[in-house]
Design a protein around this motif. Structure first.
Motif, PDB file in Angstrom:
ATOM      1  N   MET A 196       6.505  -9.642 -15.728  1.00 31.03           N
ATOM      2  CA  MET A 196       6.386  -8.467 -14.934  1.00 31.03           C
ATOM      3  C   MET A 196       6.794  -8.368 -13.088  1.00 31.03           C
ATOM      4  SD  MET A 196       2.411  -6.407 -14.292  1.00 31.03           S
ATOM      5  CE  MET A 196       2.023  -6.734 -15.555  1.00 31.03           C
ATOM      6  N   ARG A 197       8.130  -7.717 -12.726  1.00 34.74           N
ATOM      7  CA  ARG A 197       8.167  -7.713 -11.914  1.00 34.74           C
ATOM      8  C   ARG A 197       7.282  -6.911 -10.498  1.00 34.74           C
ATOM      9  NH1 ARG A 197      12.046  -3.714  -8.680  1.00 34.74           N
ATOM     10  NH2 ARG A 197      13.211  -4.810  -7.949  1.00 34.74           N
ATOM     11  N   SER A 198       6.970  -7.903 -10.006  1.00 35.86           N
ATOM     12  CA  SER A 198       6.135  -7.736  -9.000  1.00 35.86           C
ATOM     13  C   SER A 198       6.124  -7.995  -7.499  1.00 35.86           C
ATOM     14  CB  SER A 198       4.316  -8.169  -9.179  1.00 35.86           C
ATOM     15  OG  SER A 198       4.839 -10.224  -9.351  1.00 35.86           O
ATOM     16  N   PHE A 199       5.463  -7.483  -6.219  1.00 31.63           N
ATOM     17  CA  PHE A 199       5.419  -7.928  -4.868  1.00 31.63           C
ATOM     18  C   PHE A 199       4.402  -8.118  -4.102  1.00 31.63           C
ATOM     19  CE2 PHE A 199       6.526  -3.746  -4.619  1.00 31.63           C
ATOM     20  CZ  PHE A 199       6.107  -3.472  -4.034  1.00 31.63           C
ATOM     21  N   VAL A 200       3.958  -8.654  -3.321  1.00 31.95           N
ATOM     22  CA  VAL A 200       3.006  -8.617  -2.005  1.00 31.95           C
ATOM     23  C   VAL A 200       3.459  -7.766  -1.177  1.00 31.95           C
ATOM     24  CG1 VAL A 200       1.181  -9.832  -1.052  1.00 31.95           C
ATOM     25  CG2 VAL A 200       1.886 -10.729  -3.338  1.00 31.95           C
ATOM     26  N   ALA A 201       2.527  -6.896  -0.334  1.00 32.57           N
ATOM     27  CA  ALA A 201       2.945  -6.030   0.428  1.00 32.57           C
ATOM     28  C   ALA A 201       1.745  -5.347   0.579  1.00 32.57           C
ATOM     29  CB  ALA A 201       3.796  -4.950  -0.042  1.00 32.57           C
ATOM     30  N   LEU A 202       2.420  -5.017   2.623  1.00 35.57           N
ATOM     31  CA  LEU A 202       1.520  -3.703   3.541  1.00 35.57           C
ATOM     32  C   LEU A 202       2.112  -2.575   3.067  1.00 35.57           C
ATOM     33  CD1 LEU A 202       1.339  -6.173   6.605  1.00 35.57           C
ATOM     34  CD2 LEU A 202      -0.536  -5.882   5.436  1.00 35.57           C
ATOM     35  N   ALA A 203       0.605  -1.676   3.036  1.00 39.06           N
ATOM     36  CA  ALA A 203       1.093  -0.326   2.635  1.00 39.06           C
ATOM     37  C   ALA A 203       0.935   0.358   3.416  1.00 39.06           C
ATOM     38  CB  ALA A 203      -0.096   0.248   1.416  1.00 39.06           C
ATOM     39  N   VAL A 204       2.158   0.926   3.901  1.00 38.69           N
ATOM     40  CA  VAL A 204       2.094   1.839   5.111  1.00 38.69           C
ATOM     41  C   VAL A 204       0.937   3.277   5.079  1.00 38.69           C
ATOM     42  CG1 VAL A 204       3.361   3.331   7.155  1.00 38.69           C
ATOM     43  CG2 VAL A 204       4.403   1.434   5.691  1.00 38.69           C
ATOM     44  N   PRO A 205       0.014   3.144   6.286  1.00 35.97           N
ATOM     45  CA  PRO A 205      -0.594   4.185   6.071  1.00 35.97           C
ATOM     46  C   PRO A 205       0.127   5.793   6.321  1.00 35.97           C
ATOM     47  CG  PRO A 205      -1.258   3.281   8.064  1.00 35.97           C
ATOM     48  CD  PRO A 205      -0.324   2.507   7.447  1.00 35.97           C
ATOM     49  N   GLY A 206      -0.697   7.113   6.921  1.00 35.93           N
ATOM     50  CA  GLY A 206      -0.393   8.153   6.536  1.00 35.93           C
ATOM     51  C   GLY A 206       0.566   8.844   7.698  1.00 35.93           C
ATOM     52  N   PHE A 207      -0.198   8.788   9.338  1.00 39.54           N
ATOM     53  CA  PHE A 207       0.805   8.903  10.203  1.00 39.54           C
ATOM     54  C   PHE A 207       1.978   8.136  10.290  1.00 39.54           C
ATOM     55  CE2 PHE A 207       2.538   7.730  14.582  1.00 39.54           C
ATOM     56  CZ  PHE A 207       2.254   9.565  15.016  1.00 39.54           C
ATOM     57  N   GLN A 208       1.954   7.007  10.087  1.00 36.65           N
ATOM     58  CA  GLN A 208       2.943   5.970   9.802  1.00 36.65           C
ATOM     59  C   GLN A 208       4.043   6.964   9.320  1.00 36.65           C
ATOM     60  OE1 GLN A 208       0.261   4.990  10.767  1.00 36.65           O
ATOM     61  NE2 GLN A 208       0.513   4.184  13.291  1.00 36.65           N
ATOM     62  N   SER A 209       3.397   7.012   7.894  1.00 43.81           N
ATOM     63  CA  SER A 209       4.360   7.420   6.896  1.00 43.81           C
ATOM     64  C   SER A 209       5.331   8.611   6.817  1.00 43.81           C
ATOM     65  CB  SER A 209       3.530   7.215   5.206  1.00 43.81           C
ATOM     66  OG  SER A 209       4.199   7.685   4.425  1.00 43.81           O
ATOM     67  N   ASP A 210       4.447   9.469   7.399  1.00 42.68           N
ATOM     68  CA  ASP A 210       4.710  11.020   7.763  1.00 42.68           C
ATOM     69  C   ASP A 210       5.426  10.802   9.176  1.00 42.68           C
ATOM     70  OD1 ASP A 210       2.709  12.074   5.919  1.00 42.68           O
ATOM     71  OD2 ASP A 210       1.434  12.800   7.780  1.00 42.68           O
ATOM     72  N   ALA A 211       5.778  10.007   9.478  1.00 44.31           N
ATOM     73  CA  ALA A 211       6.559   9.826  10.658  1.00 44.31           C
ATOM     74  C   ALA A 211       8.137   9.277  10.496  1.00 44.31           C
ATOM     75  CB  ALA A 211       6.929   8.749  12.190  1.00 44.31           C
ATOM     76  N   LEU A 212       8.172   8.345   9.225  1.00 42.89           N
ATOM     77  CA  LEU A 212       9.118   7.261   8.420  1.00 42.89           C
ATOM     78  C   LEU A 212       9.868   8.606   7.619  1.00 42.89           C
ATOM     79  CD1 LEU A 212       7.744   4.261   8.057  1.00 42.89           C
ATOM     80  CD2 LEU A 212       9.562   4.229   9.554  1.00 42.89           C
ATOM     81  N   GLU A 213       9.188   9.865   7.564  1.00 47.73           N
ATOM     82  CA  GLU A 213       9.915  10.585   6.306  1.00 47.73           C
ATOM     83  C   GLU A 213      10.803  11.493   7.118  1.00 47.73           C
ATOM     84  OE1 GLU A 213       8.526  13.592   2.482  1.00 47.73           O
ATOM     85  OE2 GLU A 213       6.684  13.174   4.189  1.00 47.73           O
ATOM     86  N   LYS A 214      10.117  11.436   8.166  1.00 49.99           N
ATOM     87  CA  LYS A 214      10.806  12.719   9.200  1.00 49.99           C
ATOM     88  C   LYS A 214      11.896  11.628   9.660  1.00 49.99           C
ATOM     89  CE  LYS A 214       7.003  15.397  11.339  1.00 49.99           C
ATOM     90  NZ  LYS A 214       5.946  15.066  12.208  1.00 49.99           N
TER      91      LYS A 214
END
Length: 182
Positions: free
Chosen positions: A1-19
């Motif tokens: 199984m292909r996998s990784f360990v990570a920190l998810a990016v929350p809503g505000f930062q995610s919205d800004a990065l989407e812009k």
């Protein structure tokens, strides 16, 4: 199984990065729900090894981890466009603990310098001149990008399934970062 360990990016930062993504040239853009900071990439591993990793990751704790997105950059000619993450002692300590947990579980990780980032888009080797120009403008505009830091409460073990339309990430387990009071 292909996998990784990570920190998810929350809503505000995610919205800004989407812009910011909207200013990038076409390519394979990472869906905002997949934005993350990779702590360790496991590649393909047997389920039994991932079970051992899970037990090791349950022991990892790191107080004071803050993630600050600061800057936009590319890598690999450009193969990817990404938001840079400020390298801090607690973040480096967490990544080190995750890497040691992986090694204790029998996983050999690639030897590379930890450069925390959030991948926004992937590109083919050959880009059209107009796409290179658009990428250059986006890099110039967002070179000084700074988003408010966030303090993740947990990190996760994710499965990565490659499909013709891009990778699909599934959270398999989540691990608290801080020591919980008794």
């Amino acid at each position: 199984m292909r996998s990784f360990v990570a920190l998810a990016v929350p809503g505000f930062q995610s919205d800004a990065l989407e812009k910011v993504q909207h200013m990038l040239p076409s390519g394979r853009k990472v869906p905002p729900e997949n934005f993350h900071v990779t702590l360790a990439f496991m590649d393909d591993q047997p389920v039994e090894v991932l079970d051992d990793l899970h037990l090791e990751l349950e022991q990892v704790r790191q107080d004071g981890v803050a993630v600050e997105i600061a800057g936009l950059n590319t890598q690999g000619g450009p193969a990817i466009a990404f938001a840079e993450v400020t390298l801090t002692d607690p973040l480096v300590a967490l990544q080190g603990q995750v890497a040691r947990a992986a090694r204790r579980a029998g996983i050999t990780l690639e030897r590379r310098r930890f450069r925390p980032h959030v991948t926004l888009a992937r590109y083919r080797k050959e880009m059209r001149p107009e796409d290179l120009d658009k990428l250059g403008r986006a890099l110039q505009t967002h070179a000084q990008l700074r988003l408010p830091a966030f303090e993740p409460r947990a990190f996760g073990l994710y499965r990565s399934t490659l499909t013709s339309s891009g990778a699909v990430y599934d959270l398999m387990a989540e691990y608290p970062l801080a020591h919980l009071p008794f």
